[in-house]
Design an enzyme around this catalytic site. Structure first.
Site, PDB file in Angstrom:
ATOM      1  N   SER A 245       3.413   4.266  -7.302  1.00 31.18           N
ATOM      2  CA  SER A 245       4.233   3.572  -8.293  1.00 31.18           C
ATOM      3  C   SER A 245       5.536   3.115  -7.649  1.00 31.18           C
ATOM      4  O   SER A 245       5.746   3.284  -6.454  1.00 31.18           O
ATOM      5  CB  SER A 245       4.561   4.513  -9.445  1.00 31.18           C
ATOM      6  OG  SER A 245       5.476   5.507  -9.005  1.00 31.18           O
ATOM      7  N   LYS A 246       6.385   2.544  -8.473  1.00 23.70           N
ATOM      8  CA  LYS A 246       7.680   2.050  -8.027  1.00 23.70           C
ATOM      9  C   LYS A 246       8.438   3.077  -7.160  1.00 23.70           C
ATOM     10  O   LYS A 246       9.150   2.722  -6.236  1.00 23.70           O
ATOM     11  CB  LYS A 246       8.555   1.713  -9.241  1.00 23.70           C
ATOM     12  CG  LYS A 246       8.379   0.300  -9.759  1.00 23.70           C
ATOM     13  CD  LYS A 246       9.290  -0.667  -8.991  1.00 23.70           C
ATOM     14  CE  LYS A 246       9.284  -2.062  -9.569  1.00 23.70           C
ATOM     15  NZ  LYS A 246       7.995  -2.605  -9.922  1.00 23.70           N
ATOM     16  N   ARG A 247       8.254   4.350  -7.537  1.00 23.24           N
ATOM     17  CA  ARG A 247       9.004   5.393  -6.843  1.00 23.24           C
ATOM     18  C   ARG A 247       8.768   5.421  -5.341  1.00 23.24           C
ATOM     19  O   ARG A 247       9.619   5.842  -4.572  1.00 23.24           O
ATOM     20  CB  ARG A 247       8.644   6.761  -7.421  1.00 23.24           C
ATOM     21  CG  ARG A 247       9.459   7.112  -8.653  1.00 23.24           C
ATOM     22  CD  ARG A 247       9.475   8.590  -8.864  1.00 23.24           C
ATOM     23  NE  ARG A 247       8.147   9.164  -8.793  1.00 23.24           N
ATOM     24  CZ  ARG A 247       7.921  10.463  -8.695  1.00 23.24           C
ATOM     25  NH1 ARG A 247       8.939  11.282  -8.631  1.00 23.24           N
ATOM     26  NH2 ARG A 247       6.693  10.933  -8.648  1.00 23.24           N
ATOM     27  N   GLN A 248       7.574   5.027  -4.934  1.00 18.78           N
ATOM     28  CA  GLN A 248       7.275   5.057  -3.499  1.00 18.78           C
ATOM     29  C   GLN A 248       7.688   3.763  -2.813  1.00 18.78           C
ATOM     30  O   GLN A 248       7.263   3.489  -1.703  1.00 18.78           O
ATOM     31  CB  GLN A 248       5.783   5.302  -3.270  1.00 18.78           C
ATOM     32  CG  GLN A 248       5.357   6.728  -3.503  1.00 18.78           C
ATOM     33  CD  GLN A 248       4.880   6.932  -4.916  1.00 18.78           C
ATOM     34  OE1 GLN A 248       4.870   6.013  -5.704  1.00 18.78           O
ATOM     35  NE2 GLN A 248       4.476   8.135  -5.235  1.00 18.78           N
ATOM     36  N   GLY A 249       8.495   2.971  -3.482  1.00 16.74           N
ATOM     37  CA  GLY A 249       8.929   1.721  -2.873  1.00 16.74           C
ATOM     38  C   GLY A 249       8.063   0.560  -3.318  1.00 16.74           C
ATOM     39  O   GLY A 249       7.178   0.724  -4.157  1.00 16.74           O
TER      40      GLY A 249
END
Length: 475
Positions: A245-249
């Site tokens: 998701s967004k969290r991993q870039g």
RNA sequence: GGUCCCAUCGUCUAGUGGCCCAGGACGCCAGGUUCUCAUCCUGGUAACAGGGGUUCGACUCCCCUUGGGACCGCCA
């Protein structure tokens, strides 16, 4: 005759196509083509708030760029409301769905109480007992209502093509909402209608959809539809082992495309996340993947997205690409970084690309690595010109020797002749001669050999750069 | 918390009861080629989560524990 295979890729256009989606698309493509079937693309844009046309375009253009063609569609759910309405009315008429007028505050409170008691939150069924007449009355008076599916609350089990039998007790779900109103059906419902309508034989999707499956089967039964086969793919995970998701870039396909990863490398990389054909082969063309693909070799556990492995594959494909083609592919990257490519002859450009072919992991690195070729003034620390603990004096002398060699070269001005002449002069002390020269020509600590650089630069420019370096050393 | 899913090197994986004191690839480390970088070559590092069964024999089958993940929306 066996019915032919039909799979679908059904993303919602609420953000850019990312690597996780893409892998699902790829597996659908591979399975369909392996069985000489068809891949259908369906845009699930029932959420008008979050869906945007540009995301649909992002998805389609990226699929096209990757060579993942589809056979039907793109269908858009936003254009199929009539079809859903008919099925919705059928369920309503047959008493398999009903209108619910409970307020969201009411429901939130219910949910809270259930959670406090440690129960699974589900709709209590307050409006179940409403007669059709009462419901019609409320609707006429403009009371806002949603449509709920009357959940028979049975145990449901289905055969998953990658996981085997999966069982659920659907009574835990309660009567779930299938439409915001008669015009606005929700995901779980539209999927059922569309998969049936589009004669989908195999639903291949992420394992995050496993909990949706029993509900969908319930609706299929209510509508008298045959169930497709299901295959739930393991999730693509980030470094932290949670869903990508967004969290991993930024994991958008567009990003990797812009950075200059070749389509083949992305496809090859993704195919081997959660699947492999069993041998020790690591590099596969799309055609080979189609030939070898089978769902029973799909992994059950999630797979971490390993950027390093992608880089390796990408570098590998770059090295395999014919020079002429690679040059063509590299052009936009140079252009974007402001390199005046119109003023360069194509022969020269090609030799530059060739020089970096074995050094690139992605085409986007080219401008940075090859930039020194196009600059009139190089910027670097003067000390970089010194080989080991060489003095400025010695470095300048070394450059003088190098320039004498270069000056003395008669035809041809080629990497080979330059190398031969320079190595002859250098004798045992290769570093002493070549390092200062290479830095003078490139301005970099790491670069291709000076022979190749000088050869492309031409005698005048090479000597000009040497003079400039000497100037730096003596001032 | 409830439900469901999963579990071999750091990562992707091979392995379907004996061929496995577990193979390959990426990464990492060391060496070779080399002025540097990269490529290429050679070698090394490193795993069957734990405990019970079943069996002559378990990485492989069963159970439990532990661990991880997903889902629990009038999103998809």
């Amino acid at each position: 005759m066996k019915t032919s295979v039909r799979t679908r890729f059904a993303p919602s256009p609420t953000g850019p196509l990312h690597m996780g989606n893409l892998r699902t698309a790829l597996f659908n493509y591979l399975f369909a083509h392996h069985h000489k079937g068809k891949l259908i693309v369906r845009v699930e844009d029932t959420d008008k708030e979050r869906s945007e046309k540009r995301w649909e375009e992002d998805m389609l253009s990226n699929l096209t760029w990757l060579g993942l063609t589809w056979d039907e569609g793109p269908y858009r759910q936003s254009e199929r409301t009539k079809i859903y309405k008919a099925s919705l009315e059928k369920l309503l008429n047959e008493g398999k769905a009903y209108w619910c007028f409970c307020s969201s505050e009411q429901l939130a409170q219910e949910r809270e109480e259930q959670e406090k008691r440690g129960e699974a939150p589900r709709y209590a069924g307050t409006c179940r007992s409403l007669s059709k007449k009462e419901a019609q009355e409320k609707l006429k008076n403009g009371v806002p209502g949603v449509i709920r599916f009357l959940n028979p609350g049975r145990k449901i089990s289905f055969e998953d093509l990658v996981r085997g039998t999966i069982e659920f007790d659907t009574s835990l779900s309660g009567d779930f909402v299938i439409a915001k109103d008669s015009e606005n059906p929700l995901y779980n419902f539209t999927v059922v209608v569309d998969d049936h309508d589009m004669k989908i034989t195999h639903v291949i999707r992420g394992e995050d959809h496993i909990p949706n499956t029993p509900r969908q089967i319930l609706m299929q039964e209510a509508l008298g539809f045959e169930s497709p086969q299901y295959a739930h793919l393991p999730l693509l995970l980030g470094e932290d082992r949670t869903k990508l998701s967004k969290r991993q870039g930024d994991m958008s396909v567009t990003r990797f495309r812009q950075e200059g990863y070749l389509p083949e490398s992305i496809l090859n990389f993704l195919a081997l996340l959660g699947w492999n054909p069993g041998g020790e082969q690591e590099v596969f063309s799309l055609k080979e993947l189609v030939e070898k693909f089978s769902l029973d070799r799909v992994q059950k556990g999630g797979a971490v997205f390993d950027a390093k492995r992608l880089e390796w594959l990408s570098g590998h494909y770059i090295r395999e690409t014919p020079l002429e083609e690679l040059t063509k592919l590299a052009l936009p990257y140079l252009e974007k970084s402001g390199v005046p490519i119109e003023s360069l002859d194509s022969k020269k450009l090609q030799s530059i690309v060739q020089l970096f072919q074995e050094r690139l992991k992605a085409l986007g690195e080219l401008p940075e690595l090859a930039g020194f070729f196009f600059k009139t003034e190089l910027e670097y620390e003067t000390d970089l010109l010194k080989w080991k603990d060489m003095s400025s004096q010695k470095a300048s002398e070394s450059l003088e020797r190098a320039s004498n060699v270069l000056n003395g070269i008669v035809e041809p001005w080629s990497p080979e002749s330059l190398e031969k002449a320079l190595l002859e002069t250098a004798g045992e002390d290769k570093g002493g001669l070549l390092w200062p020269l290479r830095v003078a020509l490139s301005g970099r600590k790491a670069s291709p050999p000076p022979f190749d650089i000088a050869s492309i630069l031409g005698k005048n420019e090479a000597i000009r750069r040497i003079r400039h370096a000497q100037h730096l050393l003596t001032s």
